[in-house]
Design a protein around this motif. Sequence first.
Motif, mmCIF file in Angstrom:
data_model
loop_
_atom_site.group_PDB
_atom_site.id
_atom_site.type_symbol
_atom_site.label_atom_id
_atom_site.label_comp_id
_atom_site.label_asym_id
_atom_site.label_seq_id
_atom_site.Cartn_x
_atom_site.Cartn_y
_atom_site.Cartn_z
ATOM 1 N N ALA A 17 -52.724 -38.787 55.078
ATOM 2 C CA ALA A 17 -51.388 -38.428 54.596
ATOM 3 C C ALA A 17 -50.316 -38.891 55.579
ATOM 4 C CB ALA A 17 -51.291 -36.919 54.405
ATOM 5 N N PRO A 18 -49.183 -39.416 55.079
ATOM 6 C CA PRO A 18 -48.099 -39.837 55.966
ATOM 7 C C PRO A 18 -47.317 -38.658 56.536
ATOM 8 C CG PRO A 18 -47.480 -40.207 53.688
ATOM 9 C CD PRO A 18 -48.916 -39.748 53.685
ATOM 10 N N GLY A 24 -43.657 -30.925 55.684
ATOM 11 C CA GLY A 24 -42.969 -32.216 55.745
ATOM 12 C C GLY A 24 -43.012 -32.888 57.095
ATOM 13 N N CYS A 25 -43.757 -32.352 58.030
ATOM 14 C CA CYS A 25 -43.854 -32.944 59.361
ATOM 15 C C CYS A 25 -44.464 -34.342 59.255
ATOM 16 C CB CYS A 25 -44.714 -32.063 60.257
ATOM 17 S SG CYS A 25 -45.013 -32.760 61.884
ATOM 18 N N PRO A 26 -43.775 -35.390 59.757
ATOM 19 C CA PRO A 26 -44.334 -36.740 59.686
ATOM 20 C C PRO A 26 -45.426 -36.928 60.733
ATOM 21 C CG PRO A 26 -42.239 -36.785 60.806
ATOM 22 C CD PRO A 26 -42.442 -35.365 60.320
ATOM 23 N N HIS A 30 -49.126 -43.031 61.086
ATOM 24 C CA HIS A 30 -49.061 -43.705 59.796
ATOM 25 C C HIS A 30 -47.641 -44.144 59.503
ATOM 26 C CE1 HIS A 30 -53.112 -42.438 58.888
ATOM 27 N NE2 HIS A 30 -52.779 -41.230 59.306
ATOM 28 N N GLY A 31 -47.520 -45.266 58.794
ATOM 29 C CA GLY A 31 -46.219 -45.749 58.378
ATOM 30 C C GLY A 31 -45.821 -45.250 57.018
ATOM 31 N N GLY A 32 -46.686 -44.545 56.339
ATOM 32 C CA GLY A 32 -46.369 -43.995 55.040
ATOM 33 C C GLY A 32 -46.524 -45.001 53.919
ATOM 34 N N ARG A 45 -41.768 -41.335 54.935
ATOM 35 C CA ARG A 45 -42.411 -40.919 56.181
ATOM 36 C C ARG A 45 -42.010 -39.504 56.568
ATOM 37 N NH1 ARG A 45 -41.386 -40.972 61.463
ATOM 38 N NH2 ARG A 45 -39.353 -41.940 61.267
ATOM 39 N N THR A 46 -40.767 -39.120 56.342
ATOM 40 C CA THR A 46 -40.289 -37.806 56.776
ATOM 41 C C THR A 46 -40.200 -36.792 55.652
ATOM 42 O OG1 THR A 46 -38.001 -38.419 56.427
ATOM 43 C CG2 THR A 46 -38.909 -38.847 58.609
#
Length: 86
Positions: A17-18, A24-26, A30-32, A45-46
């Motif tokens: 997971a991104p 919602g913590c990035p 990962h780049g998403g 990402r965020t």
Amino acid sequence: MALIPCPECRKEVSDKAPSCPNCGCPFAAHGGGASQGSAAGEIARTGGKVATTWLLAGQVHWVVRGLVAIVAILGLFLFLAFSGPR
């Protein structure tokens, strides 16, 4: 696929997971799936949390300034009203 704890909320999240679906913590690893420089990549990402946090911080800043100004004006009014000749 492994489950890892989220650094913020400690819920179990997929290591693919991104960002955490709960808070919602990035995740920095990962780049998403989107390009790093694009706005869509930043939102993915965020999870949109950064923009919301900055927006609220800006609103609080102006509210505090307004309250300080009101208190200063009331203080000046009271000072002038009660410091005059009797």
